[in-house]
Design an enzyme around this catalytic site. Structure first.
Site, PDB file in Angstrom:
ATOM      1  N   GLY A  70       0.811  -1.203   0.000  1.00  0.00           N
ATOM      2  CA  GLY A  70       0.000   0.000   0.000  1.00  0.00           C
ATOM      3  C   GLY A  70       0.848   1.259   0.000  1.00  0.00           C
ATOM      4  N   SER A  71       0.345   2.309  -0.635  1.00  0.00           N
ATOM      5  CA  SER A  71       1.037   3.597  -0.609  1.00  0.00           C
ATOM      6  C   SER A  71       0.864   4.252   0.757  1.00  0.00           C
ATOM      7  CB  SER A  71       0.480   4.500  -1.709  1.00  0.00           C
ATOM      8  OG  SER A  71       0.733   3.953  -2.992  1.00  0.00           O
ATOM      9  N   GLY A  72       1.581   5.352   0.957  1.00  0.00           N
ATOM     10  CA  GLY A  72       1.535   6.035   2.238  1.00  0.00           C
ATOM     11  C   GLY A  72       2.758   5.808   3.090  1.00  0.00           C
ATOM     12  N   HIS A  73       3.681   4.941   2.610  1.00  0.00           N
ATOM     13  CA  HIS A  73       4.898   4.630   3.364  1.00  0.00           C
ATOM     14  C   HIS A  73       6.152   5.176   2.671  1.00  0.00           C
ATOM     15  CE1 HIS A  73       2.198   2.079   5.540  1.00  0.00           C
ATOM     16  NE2 HIS A  73       2.024   1.256   4.507  1.00  0.00           N
ATOM     17  N   LYS A 112       5.881  -7.743   2.652  1.00  0.00           N
ATOM     18  CA  LYS A 112       5.635  -7.434   4.062  1.00  0.00           C
ATOM     19  C   LYS A 112       4.478  -8.288   4.556  1.00  0.00           C
ATOM     20  CE  LYS A 112       4.858  -2.988   3.787  1.00  0.00           C
ATOM     21  NZ  LYS A 112       4.628  -3.019   2.310  1.00  0.00           N
ATOM     22  N   ASP A 121      -1.256  -8.155   1.324  1.00  0.00           N
ATOM     23  CA  ASP A 121      -0.020  -8.277   0.551  1.00  0.00           C
ATOM     24  C   ASP A 121       0.323  -9.739   0.304  1.00  0.00           C
ATOM     25  OD1 ASP A 121       0.161  -5.547   0.588  1.00  0.00           O
ATOM     26  OD2 ASP A 121       1.918  -5.441   1.882  1.00  0.00           O
ATOM     27  N   HIS A 139       0.394   1.287   9.634  1.00  0.00           N
ATOM     28  CA  HIS A 139      -0.921   1.709   9.153  1.00  0.00           C
ATOM     29  C   HIS A 139      -1.726   2.350  10.280  1.00  0.00           C
ATOM     30  CE1 HIS A 139       0.214  -1.775   6.569  1.00  0.00           C
ATOM     31  NE2 HIS A 139      -0.174  -0.948   5.630  1.00  0.00           N
TER      32      HIS A 139
END
Length: 336
Positions: free
Chosen positions: A59-62, A110, A115, A224
């Site tokens: 996921g994006s945001g990291h 991860k 995932d 998250h």
């Protein structure tokens, strides 16, 4: 919510478009100009013939994880999903295909349920097409055994070390089995623990993911915004750092005389000056145990949007892992 966005629903695509334009010499974002094409980030010069490919994503945001680690000496492709949402199998399969030049591909995943499942499906698709693909699952977070997103330990900042060292082994000319084995050794010897001072705000949601009092911090937070081990009163950096370092060192079973990489990671909203305070305290705690900090990394590399906080990652080193960490790397976010 105050964020520098045009449309929260297009936050990932707009960010990737700017990323591609800014770093065109290093990366190419596939799928931005092809509405029907799977979205993933690859090397600008393409995969290297005869070398094992290394692919990761999530996921994006990291950011800069994972796209910022695409380049010589690290990843051949990275697959972004929506914010805090796993990329779909078709995207992952396209990235695996692009990274495969005949020597096989290692997928670094991860340990989050989405995932793991989506990468597993993509690997099966790639294998059905004749590709040779191995998978390593990163589960370095010592904070909890289970979370809202996974069964077992979460994969967090230790993922950077897995990607860097696996990438170096691939450049060295290792076979797929050898690259996977080295990556597995890193997973077995790396641990992390984080703290949140504030919650992050997902653009599509528009409000913080959880509430923390002005005098509270969350120990053991996930990337998250998942709950950690416990909430404690805000305290000086030395006390907070001990709550991160001790569980990591104890879980690794570090003994006097061992050499380690110490990585202090910012969660997105923490200034580097504070990260260096944490690093200094963490290093002192390890040295008090007789452990030698042989390599160091400080900065915001595995973030949680705008969260204020930090994580401490420790990797037990041996001569080979140390040499692979030192090997040249040229990516947007990591280069030496």
């Amino acid at each position: 919510m105050k964020k520098l966005l045009d449309d929260p629903a297009r936050a990932v695509e707009d960010s990737l478009a700017g990323f591609a334009a800014a770093h065109a010499g290093l990366v190419r974002v596939h799928g931005l100009d092809e509405p029907s094409g799977p979205l993933f980030v690859g090397r600008a010069d393409g995969a290297v013939a005869g070398k094992v490919g290394v692919v990761s994503g999530g996921g994006s945001g990291h950011e800069p994880l994972h796209a910022g680690f695409v380049g010589d000496g690290m990843l051949d492709a990275a697959v972004p999903g929506a914010v805090f949402t796993s990329p779909t199998p078709d995207r992952v399969a396209a990235a695996l295909r692009a990274a495969d030049t005949g020597a096989g591909v290692l997928a670094v995943v991860k340990n989050y349920t989405g995932d793991v499942l989506n990468f597993e499906t993509a690997v099966e698709l790639a294998q059905a097409e004749g590709a040779e693909v191995a998978t390593v699952v990163v589960d370095d977070d010592v904070a909890v055994e289970d979370s809202l997103y996974t069964a077992g330990r979460r994969g967090v900042a230790g993922t950077l070390a897995v990607e860097k060292i696996a990438g170096a082994a691939a450049v060295r000319g290792d076979s797929l089995d050898q690259v996977a084995a080295v990556a597995g050794r890193v997973v077995a010897n790396v641990r992390s623990m984080g703290v949140a001072l504030t919650a992050c705000t997902v653009p599509a949601v528009g409000r913080p993911g959880f509430d923390l009092g002005d005098d509270e911090v969350e120990i053991g937070i996930g990337i998250h915004g998942e709950p950690g081990r416990r909430r404690v009163p805000m305290a000086p950096a030395s006390e907070i750092t001990r709550l991160l370092v001790d569980p990591v060192a104890d879980d690794l079973g570090l003994a006097a005389g061992e050499r380690v990489l110490l990585f202090v990671n910012g969660m997105g909203g923490t200034p580097s000056s504070e990260l260096y305070v944490v690093y200094g305290r963490a290093r002192r705690l390890l040295e008090e145990r007789g452990v030698t900090v042989a390599r160091s990394l400080v900065g915001s590399y595995v973030t949680s949007l705008d969260m204020q906080g930090a994580s401490v990652t420790v990797l037990r080193l041996d001569e080979e892992l140390e040499g692979l960490w030192d090997a040249p790397v040229r990516t947007v976010a990591l280069h030496w």
